[in-house]
Design an enzyme around this catalytic site. Structure first.
Site, PDB file in Angstrom:
ATOM      1  N   ASP A  60       0.804  -1.224   0.000  1.00  0.00           N
ATOM      2  CA  ASP A  60       0.000   0.000   0.000  1.00  0.00           C
ATOM      3  C   ASP A  60       0.840   1.279   0.000  1.00  0.00           C
ATOM      4  O   ASP A  60       0.359   2.350   0.370  1.00  0.00           O
ATOM      5  CB  ASP A  60      -1.039  -0.008   1.130  1.00  0.00           C
ATOM      6  CG  ASP A  60      -0.412  -0.312   2.469  1.00  0.00           C
ATOM      7  OD1 ASP A  60       0.838  -0.419   2.499  1.00  0.00           O
ATOM      8  OD2 ASP A  60      -1.144  -0.425   3.451  1.00  0.00           O
ATOM      9  N   HIS A 118      22.704   8.084 -19.433  1.00  0.00           N
ATOM     10  CA  HIS A 118      21.590   8.023 -18.467  1.00  0.00           C
ATOM     11  C   HIS A 118      22.027   7.402 -17.140  1.00  0.00           C
ATOM     12  O   HIS A 118      21.286   6.630 -16.529  1.00  0.00           O
ATOM     13  CB  HIS A 118      20.398   7.272 -19.070  1.00  0.00           C
ATOM     14  CG  HIS A 118      19.738   8.039 -20.177  1.00  0.00           C
ATOM     15  ND1 HIS A 118      18.834   7.498 -21.036  1.00  0.00           N
ATOM     16  CD2 HIS A 118      19.855   9.340 -20.545  1.00  0.00           C
ATOM     17  CE1 HIS A 118      18.426   8.419 -21.913  1.00  0.00           C
ATOM     18  NE2 HIS A 118      19.041   9.546 -21.624  1.00  0.00           N
ATOM     19  N   ASP A 174      15.930  21.811 -16.933  1.00  0.00           N
ATOM     20  CA  ASP A 174      16.789  20.692 -17.352  1.00  0.00           C
ATOM     21  C   ASP A 174      18.194  21.238 -17.593  1.00  0.00           C
ATOM     22  O   ASP A 174      18.494  21.719 -18.682  1.00  0.00           O
ATOM     23  CB  ASP A 174      16.185  20.082 -18.634  1.00  0.00           C
ATOM     24  CG  ASP A 174      16.967  18.885 -19.128  1.00  0.00           C
ATOM     25  OD1 ASP A 174      17.880  18.411 -18.421  1.00  0.00           O
ATOM     26  OD2 ASP A 174      16.666  18.422 -20.248  1.00  0.00           O
ATOM     27  N   HIS A 234      24.180  12.234 -29.177  1.00  0.00           N
ATOM     28  CA  HIS A 234      22.779  12.631 -29.010  1.00  0.00           C
ATOM     29  C   HIS A 234      22.521  13.924 -29.769  1.00  0.00           C
ATOM     30  O   HIS A 234      23.424  14.479 -30.382  1.00  0.00           O
ATOM     31  CB  HIS A 234      22.428  12.771 -27.521  1.00  0.00           C
ATOM     32  CG  HIS A 234      23.308  13.715 -26.752  1.00  0.00           C
ATOM     33  ND1 HIS A 234      23.219  15.079 -26.874  1.00  0.00           N
ATOM     34  CD2 HIS A 234      24.308  13.486 -25.852  1.00  0.00           C
ATOM     35  CE1 HIS A 234      24.108  15.651 -26.068  1.00  0.00           C
ATOM     36  NE2 HIS A 234      24.791  14.704 -25.441  1.00  0.00           N
ATOM     37  N   HIS A 267      15.960  19.414 -27.077  1.00  0.00           N
ATOM     38  CA  HIS A 267      14.570  18.981 -27.204  1.00  0.00           C
ATOM     39  C   HIS A 267      13.677  20.096 -26.684  1.00  0.00           C
ATOM     40  O   HIS A 267      14.126  20.969 -25.940  1.00  0.00           O
ATOM     41  CB  HIS A 267      14.342  17.696 -26.396  1.00  0.00           C
ATOM     42  CG  HIS A 267      14.905  17.763 -24.997  1.00  0.00           C
ATOM     43  ND1 HIS A 267      14.227  18.330 -23.955  1.00  0.00           N
ATOM     44  CD2 HIS A 267      16.106  17.378 -24.489  1.00  0.00           C
ATOM     45  CE1 HIS A 267      14.975  18.267 -22.861  1.00  0.00           C
ATOM     46  NE2 HIS A 267      16.124  17.706 -23.152  1.00  0.00           N
ATOM     47  N   HIS A 297      11.139  16.089 -21.779  1.00  0.00           N
ATOM     48  CA  HIS A 297      11.198  15.967 -23.238  1.00  0.00           C
ATOM     49  C   HIS A 297       9.785  16.300 -23.688  1.00  0.00           C
ATOM     50  O   HIS A 297       8.910  15.443 -23.747  1.00  0.00           O
ATOM     51  CB  HIS A 297      11.606  14.555 -23.661  1.00  0.00           C
ATOM     52  CG  HIS A 297      13.043  14.262 -23.345  1.00  0.00           C
ATOM     53  ND1 HIS A 297      13.646  13.074 -23.593  1.00  0.00           N
ATOM     54  CD2 HIS A 297      14.008  15.038 -22.773  1.00  0.00           C
ATOM     55  CE1 HIS A 297      14.919  13.121 -23.205  1.00  0.00           C
ATOM     56  NE2 HIS A 297      15.152  14.296 -22.702  1.00  0.00           N
ATOM     57  N   GLU A 320      22.176  21.479 -25.504  1.00  0.00           N
ATOM     58  CA  GLU A 320      22.970  20.618 -24.641  1.00  0.00           C
ATOM     59  C   GLU A 320      24.022  19.799 -25.382  1.00  0.00           C
ATOM     60  O   GLU A 320      23.975  18.566 -25.387  1.00  0.00           O
ATOM     61  CB  GLU A 320      22.067  19.692 -23.829  1.00  0.00           C
ATOM     62  CG  GLU A 320      21.029  18.922 -24.626  1.00  0.00           C
ATOM     63  CD  GLU A 320      20.184  18.006 -23.733  1.00  0.00           C
ATOM     64  OE1 GLU A 320      20.770  17.176 -23.017  1.00  0.00           O
ATOM     65  OE2 GLU A 320      18.951  18.132 -23.742  1.00  0.00           O
ATOM     66  N   TYR A 327      31.921  12.898 -25.095  1.00  0.00           N
ATOM     67  CA  TYR A 327      32.105  11.785 -24.162  1.00  0.00           C
ATOM     68  C   TYR A 327      33.169  10.874 -24.752  1.00  0.00           C
ATOM     69  O   TYR A 327      32.939  10.244 -25.789  1.00  0.00           O
ATOM     70  CB  TYR A 327      30.787  11.027 -23.978  1.00  0.00           C
ATOM     71  CG  TYR A 327      29.602  11.972 -23.785  1.00  0.00           C
ATOM     72  CD1 TYR A 327      29.246  12.436 -22.520  1.00  0.00           C
ATOM     73  CD2 TYR A 327      28.874  12.453 -24.888  1.00  0.00           C
ATOM     74  CE1 TYR A 327      28.191  13.330 -22.357  1.00  0.00           C
ATOM     75  CE2 TYR A 327      27.827  13.343 -24.739  1.00  0.00           C
ATOM     76  CZ  TYR A 327      27.489  13.783 -23.474  1.00  0.00           C
ATOM     77  OH  TYR A 327      26.448  14.673 -23.320  1.00  0.00           O
ATOM     78  N   ARG A 370      29.009  17.649 -20.637  1.00  0.00           N
ATOM     79  CA  ARG A 370      27.807  18.203 -21.288  1.00  0.00           C
ATOM     80  C   ARG A 370      27.539  19.552 -20.623  1.00  0.00           C
ATOM     81  O   ARG A 370      27.721  19.681 -19.403  1.00  0.00           O
ATOM     82  CB  ARG A 370      26.607  17.262 -21.144  1.00  0.00           C
ATOM     83  CG  ARG A 370      25.337  17.807 -21.751  1.00  0.00           C
ATOM     84  CD  ARG A 370      24.231  16.746 -22.013  1.00  0.00           C
ATOM     85  NE  ARG A 370      23.726  16.101 -20.812  1.00  0.00           N
ATOM     86  CZ  ARG A 370      24.040  14.879 -20.410  1.00  0.00           C
ATOM     87  NH1 ARG A 370      24.883  14.156 -21.112  1.00  0.00           N
ATOM     88  NH2 ARG A 370      23.545  14.360 -19.310  1.00  0.00           N
TER      89      ARG A 370
HETATM   90  N1  GLY Z   1      17.893  15.295 -18.553  1.00  0.00           N
HETATM   91  C1  GLY Z   1      17.450  14.717 -19.745  1.00  0.00           C
HETATM   92  C2  GLY Z   1      17.974  15.423 -20.914  1.00  0.00           C
HETATM   93  O1  GLY Z   1      18.886  16.218 -20.787  1.00  0.00           O
HETATM   94  O2  GLY Z   1      17.497  15.300 -21.997  1.00  0.00           O
HETATM   95 MN    MN Z   2      19.377  17.185 -19.023  1.00  0.00          MN
HETATM   96 MN    MN Z   3      17.830  17.799 -21.852  1.00  0.00          MN
END
Ligand code: GLY
Ligand code: MN
Ligand code: MN
Length: 444
Positions: free
Chosen positions: A44, A248, A276, A355, A359, A366, A389, A393, A411
């Site tokens: 619960d 991640h 973010d 990446h 976004h 996102h 961003e 890496y 980053r």
């Molecule tokens: N924190 C998730 C991103 O930067 O997209």
């Molecule tokens: Mn982020």
């Molecule tokens: Mn982000």
């Protein structure tokens, strides 16, 4: 504007959003937008409740399992809410509920009913409507209930009942609205970004070799919560050394080593609006030569993209700019060899930058909204909020580069609002220049 001191969206704004959506719905249609359910953690114990963004966007109503109907032109009322019923015994445990009366009095519903009446009332409300707007495919359990309601109308066709003939995904209309932020939501997003920026500064100040990644996570969360932002918009990433190369990484349990960098990607949520931010800084307060060289390159890409972001610029052009700046820099530093155009063409940079530049950002980290329209990358427009961003890496296992570069993950992530003339950086409070970070950490 009726923004209260805790930075919340006002009920008049929720009402204006419902009105704007209603105006896009043809008479004879019905839109059904469902709230989130409470998720069980075990037995619960429950996960903290987070309302579904679409539902909250239109109501500001934070009770689980609720359902909003928008029915244009309906005489008895166009805005109908189904909510958890009042139950004084249960409310001793769960806390106060608005109930149908509260939904009408305080949340702008024309009519409201208890959720216990949903199965009985929905077929009646759907009967005779030509078109149903509903986010089919988002929630299997609800999809099956909707199917049941439609089937129960079809079963009465000989008595004259008429089920809707068309189903339209309501997401498209709603998500296009959510993509463009108005004055109140921008005020909330600026505040979320300001709090998160100060949280990153607090983490920089508290960082020491020999500490642990989770202690920086604690510094971030403590600051945000103390400012009224109790929830993070996503699980914070705190990666020391090579952990910064795991995009991640959320274990956040390793010791922080002298001589390494730490990458923190964390942002709070305020009244269901996300921030973010990523900052990367040296654990001992001083960048090494290699760290600095790669950091300056990522910062150059970050700044170039921020400078380029303006109305009319296609979404993808910003990403392509980041690819160019990073590829040129990697060649200069000797991490890539060859001619820049050919390396971009071949995607050589993806070994270090795997990446996209960013976004949309809003109620979801996102956020919703199309990136292409009619097959073309959409041009940026005032009112859109997005992240910038770029990152690099260098895998600790990358045998193609000199050992001195390996295990460096960087980053630098900001949140920007597209304005009439360019953009506003919402996250400017979080330091990112090398000298600024080193000076701040030296004082701590
Ligand atoms: N924190 C998730 C991103 O930067 O997209
Ligand atoms: Mn982020
Ligand atoms: Mn982000």
């Amino acid at each position: 504007m009726e923004i209260c001191d805790r930075m919340k969206i006002s009920q008049s704004t929720f009402a204006a959003r419902r009105r704007a959506l209603l105006e896009q719905l043809p008479v004879g249609s019905l839109a059904l937008i469902a709230g989130a359910e409470l998720a069980t953690r075990n037995r619960d114990a429950e996960y903290p409740f987070r309302q579904h963004s679409d539902f909250y966007y239109l109501t500001g109503f934070n009770e689980p399992g609720s359902v909003l109907l928008l029915i244009p032109g309906r005489e008895e009322g166009e805005v109908v809410l189904f909510c958890p019923p009042r139950d004084p015994q249960l409310e001793i445990w769960t806390g106060y509920r608005a109930g149908p009366e509260g939904c009408v009095e305080r949340f702008g519903a024309d009519q409201a009913f208890a959720l216990t009446e949903l199965d009985e009332r929905l077929p009646l409300l759907l009967n005779g409507r030509k078109r149903l707007y509903y986010a089919l495919g988002s929630d299997e359990a609800l999809d099956s209930r909707v199917r049941g309601w439609l089937n129960s109308i079809r079963a009465k066709s000989r008595q004259g009942a008429e089920a809707p003939e068309e189903l339209v995904l309501v997401d498209n209309l709603l998500h296009e609205m959510r993509l463009f932020k108005g004055p109140e939501e921008l005020a909330v997003m600026r505040e979320a970004a300001r709090i998160s920026g100060a949280a990153h500064t607090a983490a920089m100040r508290s960082c020491r070799p020999g500490g642990y990644e989770y202690q920086l996570e604690a510094a971030i969360q403590a600051h945000c919560i103390s400012q009224g932002a109790r929830f993070q918009a996503y699980s914070p990433i705190v990666g020391g050394g090579a952990n910064g190369c795991i995009l991640h990484y959320i274990e956040n349990d390793a010791p922080l080593q002298d001589g390494e960098l730490v990458l923190i990607d964390a942002g709070c949520e305020l009244d269901c609006y996300a921030s973010d931010i990523t900052r990367t800084f040296p654990i001992n307060g001083r960048f090494s030569a290699e760290q600095r060289a790669l950091y300056e390159l990522v910062l150059k890409a970050n700044q170039a993209c921020i400078d380029a972001a303006a109305p009319g610029v296609p979404w993808n052009a910003v990403h392509e700019l980041s690819v160019r700046v990073l590829t040129e820099g990697l060649v200069e530093l000797g991490l890539l060899q060859g001619e820049v155009e050919a390396l971009i063409e071949a995607g050589a940079y993806t070994e270090f930058y795997m990446h996209r530049i960013g976004h949309w950002l809003g109620m979801d980290v996102h956020d919703v909204g199309n990136y292409k329209v009619g097959g073309e990358w959409r041009p940026l427009q005032p009112g859109m909020v997005m992240t910038i961003e770029p990152g690099l890496y260098v895998s600790p296992h990358n045998a193609k580069v000199e050992a001195r570069w390996r295990g460096i993950g960087i980053r630098i992530e900001d949140n920007i609002l597209i304005t009439e003339t360019g953009c506003e950086v919402l996250t400017a409070a979080a330091p990112k220049a090398v000298a600024e970070i080193e000076a701040l950490m030296a004082q701590a």
